[in-house]
Write a protein that holds these residues in place. Sequence first.
Motif, PDB file in Angstrom:
ATOM      1  N   HIS A 177       1.340   9.245   5.311  1.00 33.29           N
ATOM      2  CA  HIS A 177       2.435   9.302   6.007  1.00 33.29           C
ATOM      3  C   HIS A 177       3.229  10.289   5.328  1.00 33.29           C
ATOM      4  O   HIS A 177       4.000  11.223   6.225  1.00 33.29           O
ATOM      5  CB  HIS A 177       3.199   7.967   6.039  1.00 33.29           C
ATOM      6  N   GLN A 210      -8.799   6.318   1.848  1.00 37.20           N
ATOM      7  CA  GLN A 210      -7.158   5.505   1.740  1.00 37.20           C
ATOM      8  C   GLN A 210      -6.402   6.010   2.835  1.00 37.20           C
ATOM      9  O   GLN A 210      -5.780   5.178   3.313  1.00 37.20           O
ATOM     10  CB  GLN A 210      -6.929   5.977   0.132  1.00 37.20           C
ATOM     11  N   MET A 230       0.953  -1.258   0.122  1.00 36.05           N
ATOM     12  CA  MET A 230       0.020  -0.077  -0.028  1.00 36.05           C
ATOM     13  C   MET A 230       0.912   1.247  -0.003  1.00 36.05           C
ATOM     14  O   MET A 230       2.046   1.329   0.661  1.00 36.05           O
ATOM     15  CB  MET A 230      -1.186  -0.125   1.118  1.00 36.05           C
ATOM     16  N   SER A 231       0.496   2.338  -0.758  1.00 33.58           N
ATOM     17  CA  SER A 231       1.356   3.507  -0.764  1.00 33.58           C
ATOM     18  C   SER A 231       1.322   4.166   0.598  1.00 33.58           C
ATOM     19  O   SER A 231       0.352   3.827   1.342  1.00 33.58           O
ATOM     20  CB  SER A 231       0.712   4.460  -1.694  1.00 33.58           C
ATOM     21  N   GLN A 232       2.273   4.941   0.967  1.00 34.36           N
ATOM     22  CA  GLN A 232       2.483   5.808   2.096  1.00 34.36           C
ATOM     23  C   GLN A 232       2.278   6.993   2.122  1.00 34.36           C
ATOM     24  O   GLN A 232       2.985   7.751   2.685  1.00 34.36           O
ATOM     25  CB  GLN A 232       4.075   5.259   2.616  1.00 34.36           C
ATOM     26  N   GLU A 256      -4.448   3.395   5.162  1.00 32.77           N
ATOM     27  CA  GLU A 256      -3.122   3.435   5.555  1.00 32.77           C
ATOM     28  C   GLU A 256      -2.621   3.510   6.859  1.00 32.77           C
ATOM     29  O   GLU A 256      -1.981   2.564   7.245  1.00 32.77           O
ATOM     30  CB  GLU A 256      -2.459   4.430   4.703  1.00 32.77           C
ATOM     31  N   GLU A 279      -3.293   0.306   9.197  1.00 30.29           N
ATOM     32  CA  GLU A 279      -2.266  -0.757   9.095  1.00 30.29           C
ATOM     33  C   GLU A 279      -1.309  -0.548  10.076  1.00 30.29           C
ATOM     34  O   GLU A 279      -0.778  -1.534  10.638  1.00 30.29           O
ATOM     35  CB  GLU A 279      -1.615  -0.899   7.744  1.00 30.29           C
TER      36      GLU A 279
END
Length: 119
Positions: A6, A106, A1-3, A110, A113
């Motif tokens: 963050h 989304q 998954m893209s960060q 993120e 997780e």
Amino acid sequence: MSQHWHEVQDELRDPVKELRAQIPETWHAYATLHRHALEAGHIDAKTKELIALAVAVTTQCDGCIASHARGAARQGATAEEVAEALGVVVLLTGGPGTVYGPRAYQAFLEFREDYRTAE
């Protein structure tokens, strides 16, 4: 998954520190307001984070979305609860809600997780 979300928080970290150093009293007052507004009272903290996330979407503030998506994940919100809160945003904002709502969803996934792996 893209960060991505963050990264949004990471890119704001240094500019926030710089501004906070210039206006410490103002920043402290805001931090106190933030803490008290989101702590559990008659409304639980998870619901308050869901409200804050919905408002962040309506203001189209990526930093706010990242912060409150993380807060919702930290407070144990489910994907279904976040989706329903964002559905209200779509109702009230129309098109912008259909763009920023999925971004917020989304972001929540993120950050969720982070808290799943910490359990």
